[in-house]
Design a protein around this motif. Structure first.
Motif, PDB file in Angstrom:
ATOM      1  N   UNK A  48       0.784  -1.052   0.198  1.00  0.00           N
ATOM      2  CA  UNK A  48       0.038  -0.179   0.071  1.00  0.00           C
ATOM      3  C   UNK A  48       1.324   1.290  -0.262  1.00  0.00           C
ATOM      4  N   UNK A  49       1.834   1.351   1.009  1.00  0.00           N
ATOM      5  CA  UNK A  49       2.602   2.146   1.050  1.00  0.00           C
ATOM      6  C   UNK A  49       3.649   2.301  -0.458  1.00  0.00           C
ATOM      7  N   UNK A  50       3.983   1.553  -1.297  1.00  0.00           N
ATOM      8  CA  UNK A  50       4.738   2.236  -1.868  1.00  0.00           C
ATOM      9  C   UNK A  50       3.720   1.800  -3.787  1.00  0.00           C
ATOM     10  N   UNK A  61       4.213   6.344   3.617  1.00  0.00           N
ATOM     11  CA  UNK A  61       5.004   6.647   4.756  1.00  0.00           C
ATOM     12  C   UNK A  61       3.291   6.073   6.004  1.00  0.00           C
ATOM     13  N   UNK A  62       3.455   5.940   6.990  1.00  0.00           N
ATOM     14  CA  UNK A  62       1.783   5.544   7.382  1.00  0.00           C
ATOM     15  C   UNK A  62       2.070   7.304   8.357  1.00  0.00           C
ATOM     16  N   UNK A  63       0.724   7.729   7.497  1.00  0.00           N
ATOM     17  CA  UNK A  63      -0.030   8.875   7.704  1.00  0.00           C
ATOM     18  C   UNK A  63      -1.245   9.237   9.274  1.00  0.00           C
ATOM     19  N   UNK A  85       8.513   4.129  16.628  1.00  0.00           N
ATOM     20  CA  UNK A  85       7.504   3.615  15.959  1.00  0.00           C
ATOM     21  C   UNK A  85       8.325   2.747  14.189  1.00  0.00           C
ATOM     22  N   UNK A  86       7.514   2.027  13.667  1.00  0.00           N
ATOM     23  CA  UNK A  86       8.084   1.652  12.325  1.00  0.00           C
ATOM     24  C   UNK A  86       7.222   2.417  10.968  1.00  0.00           C
ATOM     25  N   UNK A  87       6.661   3.818  11.744  1.00  0.00           N
ATOM     26  CA  UNK A  87       5.576   4.065  10.999  1.00  0.00           C
ATOM     27  C   UNK A  87       6.109   5.241   9.093  1.00  0.00           C
TER      28      UNK A  87
END
Length: 570
Positions: A48-50, A61-63, A85-87
């Motif tokens: 999804x992030x890609x 990144x995880x917004x 975090x790994x966000x």
């Protein structure tokens, strides 16, 4: 980080991208913490992030985490809680910059650091990785996180580190462990694995959920000690429960045999000891560590093609005959030139005889189509299905009109020499610190020595009943493979389970696994058997290979199956 305290309290506020938004605030205000972690990444999330990054290179990144920090960054600083975090996902540097901008807007002086080096896509050719990838990320360990914290970071953002590294990193910094402290590192990795999926350790997704109030389970905390032992708990007054059972369930989740491989240490799950110290307090100790392997796992994500789905509703009598008619009519209606590369039919007999509602009288026939060409799963496919409407089986209708088809992803794992990965800690002052790989490594044996079976259970009367009356289960995905852990609740139950739930018996109870390679591992300390079902999930969750693409409910299916159980256990 200061080391005068003998205990490091590490909490978790996220188990996946989309977890409870309010959990960060709940954890910061619910009681004392030293570190708050959040796991936002999974195989599907990376895809999804890609795709986000393809549309906008500044994303990836995880917004959600950034929005959580808009609410809680000042609160965390006020309470002296470090955030790890790994966000950062595929773009940790950008998320770190956004956090600094956020802090400035809020008038806060926050030390933000990040780690990088996991993204191997720019080095694809050099490392011999396949073409056509959207993402290629190595699973890094906890020493980069530790370096950031030791340099005074209040927030550390990572990309693709192992989930357990979010807990191991702070412990390394707090207790001053080195790469030689294998047992301590292994204990922290086990604690990190328990915490990584959030409320799954406090009663969420728990087989015996009716024994606890899990309406809104709290998030878990690990109280870590200098020897690597820990106590798993939660904030007082929060929902759910922490028991030996909830911790066992999470320890079995997405693991395999006795050796749990990681970049910092190989943790021996067969040495884990659990003890309930009191309400909502489970001690983990005895964990032994071995040198890690010389390679790092790399998650590879690519687009596999396009897929579409049409679901026909079959109601009442003659379900099998109606399904057969649909298949024949559909294949006749679809022009040969429009045939997708793969057509898969699945009939779910959800219908009940003499049902009191129409829905309860209905079965679902699912058609899944895949092809590299989106046109092959688009208009012609939907047209062929819809045109059967007045010429098909009695009661013809669909759950929804066919859509245009959508891309699907494929996940695979590769391995690279840890020495070629440029793991870097970017400290709060901007300095870049190279994080070396483990100085001592060991190639793991093909399999741990299988422990001896316990004594066979005594003979006695048996009764046909569901397995779930006497055993719990937890299941999940690892790429195209499924993991299924099953544990007994008593020593007598363990003796019966170990002798009864063999690979052959599992294949009998779960016919979908009949032709697949299945590996069984015994974990006597946990009174558990852990199975790896190779290939059950095809090319991974994003490929949507089966009805339950992440095998989340595989364990509950197994628990619903009947077999002959000793009456003494029931």
């Amino acid at each position: 980080m200061a080391r005068e305290r003998s205990v490091l309290r590490v909490g978790n506020a996220s188990g996946f991208y989309g977890d409870r938004f309010a959990a960060v605030r709940e954890m910061l205000t619910g009681g004392p913490l030293d570190v708050l972690t959040g796991d936002y990444l999974a195989e599907l999330t990376m895809l999804i992030l890609a795709r986000d990054r393809l549309k906008d290179p500044s994303l990836g990144y995880a917004r959600t985490f950034l929005r959580q920090m808009e609410e809680c960054l000042g609160l965390a600083q006020e309470r002296g809680v470090r955030i790890v975090v790994n966000a950062g996902g595929l773009n940790p540097a950008r998320l770190a910059a956004e956090l600094r901008n956020l802090a400035q807007r809020q008038g806060l002086a926050v030390a933000v650091a990040h780690v990088e080096g996991d993204d191997l896509l720019p080095r694809r050719s050099e490392l011999g990785l396949p073409e056509g990838l959207l993402a290629a990320n190595a699973y890094l360990g906890g020493f980069g996180v530790a370096a950031c914290l030791a340099a005074g970071a209040e927030v550390v953002v990572t990309g693709r580190v192992t989930d357990a590294a979010l807990v191991a990193g702070p412990a390394i910094a707090h207790f001053g462990w080195t790469a030689a402290d294998l047992d301590a590192l292994a204990g922290a990795v086990v604690a990190g694995h328990v915490l990584e999926c959030g409320a799954q350790a406090t009663g969420g997704n728990y087989a015996f959920f009716r024994e606890h109030d899990v309406t809104r389970p709290g998030f878990p905390i690990a109280e870590l000690h200098a020897d690597g032992s820990s106590v798993i708990t939660k904030h007082p007054g929060t929902g759910g429960a922490v028991t030996a059972g909830t911790v066992t369930a999470q320890l079995l989740y997405e693991t395999g045999g006795a050796r749990y491989l990681g970049p910092d240490v190989t943790a021996r799950l067969d040495t884990v000891r659990l003890a309930e110290e009191g309400p909502d307090r489970v001690r983990i100790d005895g964990v032994r560590g071995e040198a890690p392997p010389p390679t790092l796992k790399v998650g590879l994500n690519r687009l596999g093609g396009h897929r579409n789905e049409v679901v026909f509703v079959l109601t009442g009598l003659d379900i099998e005959a109606k399904a057969d008619l649909v298949r024949r009519q559909f294949l006749d209606a679809l022009p040969p030139a429009a045939q997708p590369a793969e057509l898969r039919w699945t009939l779910a007999r959800t219908d009940h005889p003499d049902a009191g509602t129409e829905e309860a009288a209905s079965a679902l026939l699912r058609l899944t189509a895949r092809d590299p060409d989106q046109a092959k799963v688009g208009r012609e496919l939907g047209k062929a299905a819809v045109e059967l409407g007045l010429a098909g089986y009695p009661g013809f209708h669909l759950t929804a009109p066919p859509g245009p088809g959508a891309p699907y992803g494929v996940f695979a794992a590769a391995y690279v020499d840890a020495k070629v990965v440029e793991y870097t800690a970017v400290l709060p002052d901007g300095r870049r610190l190279a994080v070396p790989p483990a100085p001592v490594t060991s190639r793991p044996a093909n399999a741990s020595e299988e422990p001896k079976l316990p004594d066979a259970p005594p003979a006695g009367p048996r009764r046909r009943a569901p397995l779930g009356l006497v055993a719990g289960a937890r299941s999940g995905d690892k790429g195209g493979d499924a993991n299924l852990g099953v544990w007994a609740r008593s020593e007598a139950g363990w003796r019966w389970l170990a002798h009864t739930l063999t690979v052959d018996k599992l294949r009998e109870l779960l016919p979908e696994t009949a032709d697949l390679p299945v590996t069984r591992h015994l974990l006597p300390n946990l009174r558990a058997v852990n199975f790896t079902l190779t290939g059950l999930l095809g090319e991974g969750v994003a490929a949507q290979h089966r009805f339950d693409p992440q095998a989340k409910a595989l364990g509950e299916w197994l628990r619903s199956r009947d077999l002959d159980i000793p009456e003494a256990l029931l």
